[in-house]
Design an enzyme around this catalytic site. Structure first.
Site, PDB file in Angstrom:
ATOM      1  N   PHE A 103      -8.012  12.018  38.396  1.00 30.84           N
ATOM      2  CA  PHE A 103      -8.450  11.592  37.058  1.00 30.84           C
ATOM      3  C   PHE A 103      -8.963  10.156  37.150  1.00 30.84           C
ATOM      4  O   PHE A 103      -8.274   9.270  37.619  1.00 30.84           O
ATOM      5  CB  PHE A 103      -7.308  11.650  36.035  1.00 30.84           C
ATOM      6  CG  PHE A 103      -7.757  11.194  34.670  1.00 30.84           C
ATOM      7  CD1 PHE A 103      -8.485  12.047  33.838  1.00 30.84           C
ATOM      8  CD2 PHE A 103      -7.510   9.901  34.235  1.00 30.84           C
ATOM      9  CE1 PHE A 103      -8.937  11.617  32.594  1.00 30.84           C
ATOM     10  CE2 PHE A 103      -7.961   9.465  32.988  1.00 30.84           C
ATOM     11  CZ  PHE A 103      -8.672  10.326  32.167  1.00 30.84           C
ATOM     12  N   ASP A 132      -8.482   3.923  43.083  1.00 30.66           N
ATOM     13  CA  ASP A 132      -8.276   3.837  41.635  1.00 30.66           C
ATOM     14  C   ASP A 132      -6.785   3.585  41.415  1.00 30.66           C
ATOM     15  O   ASP A 132      -5.978   4.508  41.446  1.00 30.66           O
ATOM     16  CB  ASP A 132      -8.728   5.141  40.975  1.00 30.66           C
ATOM     17  CG  ASP A 132      -8.459   5.156  39.466  1.00 30.66           C
ATOM     18  OD1 ASP A 132      -7.758   4.248  38.977  1.00 30.66           O
ATOM     19  OD2 ASP A 132      -8.941   6.081  38.792  1.00 30.66           O
ATOM     20  N   LYS A 147      -4.598  -0.467  33.019  1.00 28.28           N
ATOM     21  CA  LYS A 147      -3.350  -0.216  32.272  1.00 28.28           C
ATOM     22  C   LYS A 147      -2.379  -1.416  32.133  1.00 28.28           C
ATOM     23  O   LYS A 147      -2.417  -2.108  31.139  1.00 28.28           O
ATOM     24  CB  LYS A 147      -2.642   1.001  32.837  1.00 28.28           C
ATOM     25  CG  LYS A 147      -3.419   2.291  32.528  1.00 28.28           C
ATOM     26  CD  LYS A 147      -2.592   3.541  32.679  1.00 28.28           C
ATOM     27  CE  LYS A 147      -3.251   4.732  32.026  1.00 28.28           C
ATOM     28  NZ  LYS A 147      -4.241   5.436  32.857  1.00 28.28           N
TER      29      LYS A 147
HETATM   30  C1  LIG Z   1      -5.682   5.929  32.693  1.00 30.78           C
HETATM   31  C2  LIG Z   1      -6.489   6.087  33.903  1.00 30.78           C
HETATM   32  C3  LIG Z   1      -7.883   5.870  33.899  1.00 30.78           C
HETATM   33  C4  LIG Z   1      -8.654   5.579  32.635  1.00 30.78           C
HETATM   34  O1  LIG Z   1      -8.287   4.369  32.061  1.00 30.78           O
HETATM   35  P1  LIG Z   1      -8.810   4.013  30.577  1.00 30.78           P
HETATM   36  O2  LIG Z   1      -8.294   2.631  30.350  1.00 30.78           O
HETATM   37  O3  LIG Z   1      -8.231   5.034  29.668  1.00 30.78           O
HETATM   38  O4  LIG Z   1     -10.289   4.081  30.608  1.00 30.78           O
HETATM   39  C5  LIG Z   1      -8.556   5.954  35.101  1.00 30.78           C
HETATM   40  N1  LIG Z   1      -7.925   6.237  36.251  1.00 30.78           N
HETATM   41  C6  LIG Z   1      -6.589   6.453  36.295  1.00 30.78           C
HETATM   42  C7  LIG Z   1      -5.933   6.743  37.606  1.00 30.78           C
HETATM   43  C8  LIG Z   1      -5.828   6.398  35.126  1.00 30.78           C
HETATM   44  O5  LIG Z   1      -4.516   6.640  35.174  1.00 30.78           O
END
Ligand SMILES: *Cc1c(COP(=O)(O)O)cnc(C)c1O
Length: 388
Positions: free
Chosen positions: A135, A220, A249
């Protein structure tokens, strides 16, 4: 009209929301409009890394608001300079680009990898390999990067140039490599995918392939970064350094921020006019972020995260109704034997406990500062619900 009715009349229904109106918070617990308290094992999906309204954080943020709340990126601010220095210092990266969310941080990483390759090899070397069940965000580009078919609906056409390979399968990855690949993007622990960690051997193989073929390795760490796994970056647990790491986050303790960190090899790829963000590097976010990084760097902070992690893993492993526990640090997935995760999350609300799900698991992302007392109380509620 009450809050929930007013809300639903005017806010798009893009979330399955619970019937709770959170009003205020202190430390590791939140209160609703009626003053009912909740122990927070979700911390706003891992954003409130220092809990609610940490004193030092509040002071720094409020002081910044009173001083200068925003300026465009055509000018400099001392607080963005300080935050970037701290970030590069603690992560070992050379330079940073600031955005406002995880998706934006990943967009930056993808653009950077493509331009790195374009500058060096010309057009056509633009594919990014990502993992099945990953994701990476909700923008069209990061949805395209996300390796789950259910995210690839309705919004056609998606962004081209993404290929998906199963996690932990080195051979499948090698077979996917051709002259068109410029980046391989991974989550060390797939968060939304169900708290699934990668194998260290796979991660090391990705690093090796990237080195051999001059492909950029992108991590990521939007969910796994900023102390969540007991290290500043999850990559430290796997013994590799990606060329690019994205964070968001928990980075500013609950203020919107995202960043793309680049190592020396690729830190000068994005030049004036090639990327930008109006709010990126906002002073308030940077002020909050500085406090988060200072706390993470303080003596014993991350050791404490690891200690609490072991404590929680141990308790969960011995809990009736729990089939298995996955994750690292304070990013924890719980597979249940019989009960459904969503039912437990809903029932926990009545008992005053905020939980998350990830796929079919119950997911915990408590504030990094959670106390043993709160851990015991929260896990006590969970145990009771599982025994029902
Ligand atoms: C939450 C998340 C995102 C997206 O972050 P947003 O601030 O909602 O755009 C992308 N990659 C990972 C691994 C995430 O947990």
């Amino acid at each position: 009209m009450n809050t929930i009715d007013k809300f639903n009349s005017h806010v798009m229904h893009t979330y399955g929301r619970f019937d709770v109106v959170l009003d205020n918070g202190k430390g590791r617990s939140a209160s609703d409009e009626n003053g009912k308290k909740y122990i927070d094992f979700g911390s706003g999906i891992g954003t409130n890394s220092l809990g609610y309204c940490d004193n030092d954080w509040v002071e720094a943020v409020c002081n910044q608001v009173k001083k200068i709340q925003h300026t465009s990126n055509y000018y400099y601010t001392a607080v963005q300079a300080e935050f970037s220095e701290k970030l590069c210092d603690i992560t070992g990266y050379d330079k940073v680009f600031f955005g406002n969310s995880g998706a934006e941080a990943n967009e930056c990483a993808i653009k950077l990898a493509r331009k790195y390759s374009f500058d060096k090899y010309g057009a056509g070397r633009h594919n990014i390999i990502t993992l099945v069940n990953s994701f990476h965000g909700r923008t069209l580009c990061t949805l395209s990067a996300t390796g789950q078919d259910n995210f690839h609906q309705y919004f056609f056409p998606f962004v081209e140039g993404f290929k998906y390979t199963p996690a932990n399968d080195i051979q499948a990855l090698e077979e996917m490599l051709d002259d068109h690949v410029c980046g391989i993007m991974i989550e060390f622990i797939q968060g939304e995918g169900g708290v699934v960690p990668l194998n260290e051997s796979f991660v090391k193989a990705v690093r090796k392939i990237c080195d051999e073929k001059d492909i950029l390795m992108i991590a990521d760490e939007v969910q796994t970064g900023v102390g969540r796994t007991g290290k500043m970056l999850a990559s430290e647990n796997f013994g590799v350094k990606p060329d690019i790491t994205t964070l968001a986050k928990g980075l500013a303790g609950g203020i919107p921020v995202g960043c793309c960190l680049a190592s020396e090899k690729c830190s000068d790829v994005l030049t004036p006019g090639t990327h930008g963000s109006t709010f990126g590097g906002n002073p308030i976010a940077c002020a909050g972020g500085c406090v988060v990084l200072s706390k993470i760097q303080s003596q014993g902070f991350l050791d404490e995260v690891s200690k609490k992690s072991r404590y929680i893993f141990e308790k969960l492993s011995n809990m009736n109704g729990v089939a298995s526990v996955s994750g690292m640090g304070l990013m924890i997935g719980i597979s249940l034997k019989e009960k459904k995760a969503v039912d437990i999350v809903r029932a926990a609300l009545d008992e005053g406990l905020l939980l998350l799900t990830a796929k079919e698991k119950v997911r915990l992302l408590p504030p990094l500062t959670i106390s043993y007392e709160e851990i015991d109380e929260g896990l006590g509620i969970l145990e009771k619900l599982l025994a029902k």
